[in-house]
Design a protein around this motif. Structure first.
Motif, PDB file in Angstrom:
ATOM      1  N   ALA A   1       0.847  -1.198   0.000  1.00  0.00           N
ATOM      2  CA  ALA A   1       0.000   0.000   0.000  1.00  0.00           C
ATOM      3  C   ALA A   1       0.879   1.243   0.000  1.00  0.00           C
ATOM      4  N   ASP A   2       0.313   2.313  -0.544  1.00  0.00           N
ATOM      5  CA  ASP A   2       0.985   3.615  -0.582  1.00  0.00           C
ATOM      6  C   ASP A   2       2.351   3.563  -1.253  1.00  0.00           C
ATOM      7  N   LEU A   3       2.441   2.781  -2.322  1.00  0.00           N
ATOM      8  CA  LEU A   3       3.590   2.885  -3.203  1.00  0.00           C
ATOM      9  C   LEU A   3       3.496   4.214  -3.962  1.00  0.00           C
ATOM     10  N   GLU A   4       4.614   4.678  -4.447  1.00  0.00           N
ATOM     11  CA  GLU A   4       4.600   5.820  -5.358  1.00  0.00           C
ATOM     12  C   GLU A   4       4.321   5.273  -6.753  1.00  0.00           C
ATOM     13  N   VAL A   5       3.174   5.607  -7.310  1.00  0.00           N
ATOM     14  CA  VAL A   5       2.724   5.016  -8.569  1.00  0.00           C
ATOM     15  C   VAL A   5       2.643   6.099  -9.638  1.00  0.00           C
ATOM     16  N   ASP A   6       3.262   5.834 -10.768  1.00  0.00           N
ATOM     17  CA  ASP A   6       3.209   6.756 -11.906  1.00  0.00           C
ATOM     18  C   ASP A   6       1.756   6.938 -12.335  1.00  0.00           C
ATOM     19  N   PRO A   7       1.303   8.186 -12.534  1.00  0.00           N
ATOM     20  CA  PRO A   7      -0.089   8.391 -12.948  1.00  0.00           C
ATOM     21  C   PRO A   7      -0.416   7.781 -14.298  1.00  0.00           C
ATOM     22  N   GLY A   8       0.608   7.403 -15.065  1.00  0.00           N
ATOM     23  CA  GLY A   8       0.350   6.817 -16.374  1.00  0.00           C
ATOM     24  C   GLY A   8       0.155   5.319 -16.381  1.00  0.00           C
ATOM     25  N   VAL A   9       0.274   4.650 -15.211  1.00  0.00           N
ATOM     26  CA  VAL A   9       0.113   3.194 -15.200  1.00  0.00           C
ATOM     27  C   VAL A   9      -1.356   2.834 -15.368  1.00  0.00           C
ATOM     28  N   ARG A  10      -1.579   1.585 -15.774  1.00  0.00           N
ATOM     29  CA  ARG A  10      -2.937   1.060 -15.885  1.00  0.00           C
ATOM     30  C   ARG A  10      -3.126  -0.009 -14.813  1.00  0.00           C
ATOM     31  N   PRO A  11      -3.852   0.297 -13.734  1.00  0.00           N
ATOM     32  CA  PRO A  11      -4.050  -0.702 -12.682  1.00  0.00           C
ATOM     33  C   PRO A  11      -4.862  -1.893 -13.196  1.00  0.00           C
ATOM     34  N   LEU A  12      -4.433  -3.083 -12.826  1.00  0.00           N
ATOM     35  CA  LEU A  12      -5.141  -4.299 -13.200  1.00  0.00           C
ATOM     36  C   LEU A  12      -5.774  -5.001 -12.000  1.00  0.00           C
ATOM     37  N   VAL A  13      -5.103  -4.957 -10.841  1.00  0.00           N
ATOM     38  CA  VAL A  13      -5.599  -5.622  -9.632  1.00  0.00           C
ATOM     39  C   VAL A  13      -5.444  -4.658  -8.468  1.00  0.00           C
ATOM     40  N   LEU A  14      -6.465  -4.619  -7.612  1.00  0.00           N
ATOM     41  CA  LEU A  14      -6.496  -3.693  -6.484  1.00  0.00           C
ATOM     42  C   LEU A  14      -6.573  -4.462  -5.172  1.00  0.00           C
TER      43      LEU A  14
END
Length: 235
Positions: free
Chosen positions: A161-174
């Motif tokens: 949780a609370d990784l730094e995630v690039d806004p351009g990624v496409r999440p597949l699993v939450l």
């Protein structure tokens, strides 16, 4: 572009890219077995400054590495590793597909290109996870070939949780984190992406699952990884 082999190259963290929390020998073995099951030749190598020297670009690069012992007398200083990182970055820029697993969000901190390549990173004093245990993860709503036909994923694992995630990624699993689980930390409850497709240039997928072999024994996780490998290789 460099010559490309059909083999998958599995880079296993050692030295500065090992850590005391993960049995990379066991998890990399589980991944190598899964890759072999889908018909890929597999080359498993520990991370060393000369590990990529003389190699043709692999058909798939798999990274199972973390953040470990930084000791120039043990395995070299940052300059000694520059060739390793330049070769890896060249492969990614040329479109070699990448599968990065679990603690690989902590790997290669000495090369900022890695976080951009995989679309995120673990941030000390911010990123965290609830205790290891059984969890059910949700497939993100937007259809994608990796998750097509998959329902909720039941695993025994850590939910990053609370990784730094690039806004351009496409999440597949939450992964859902409750307020009670986050109550002693200045972090966010709610849904956190744990599997995503990075922006590119080639096909890159980060899978935050895989703390230990129990995760790779999960039929749901194995189905996800099999689909991910197929998509990465455009099969």
């Amino acid at each position: 572009m460099a010559p490309v082999t059909d083999a998958a190259l599995v880079l296993v963290g050692q030295g500065r890219y090992a850590d005391p929390w993960h049995d990379v020998a066991a998890t990399s073995h589980a991944l190598a077995a899964l890759l072999a099951d889908v018909g890929l030749p597999v080359d498993v190598r520990g991370t060393r400054p000369d590990a990529l020297g003389g190699l043709d670009a692999p058909g798939l690069l798999v990274v199972v590495a973390g953040d470990g012992r930084r000791d120039a007398e043990f395995d070299g200083d940052d300059d000694a590793w520059r060739g390793f990182h330049d070769r890896r970055a060249d492969w990614v820029a040329e479109g070699v597909p990448v599968l990065a697993v679990h603690q690989s969000a902590m790997a290669f901190r000495d090369d900022p290109r890695w976080a951009r390549e995989v679309g995120g990173r673990w941030v000390e004093d911010r990123s965290w996870h609830p205790p290891l245990g059984p969890a059910v993860l949700r497939v993100a709503g937007d259809p994608h070939p990796v998750t097509a036909g998959l329902g909720p994923l039941a695993v025994v694992d850590e939910r990053y949780a609370d990784l730094e995630v690039d806004p351009g990624v496409r999440p597949l699993v939450l992964a859902d984190v409750t307020a009670d689980e986050a109550s002693d930390r200045p972090v966010s409850a709610g849904a956190h992406p744990v599997v995503w497709v990075a922006p590119g240039p080639g096909r890159v997928l980060y899978d935050a699952l895989g703390h230990d072999v129990r995760s790779f024994e999960s039929p749901d996780h194995r189905a996800l990884l099999t689909a991910a490998i197929g998509w990465l290789l455009a099969l």
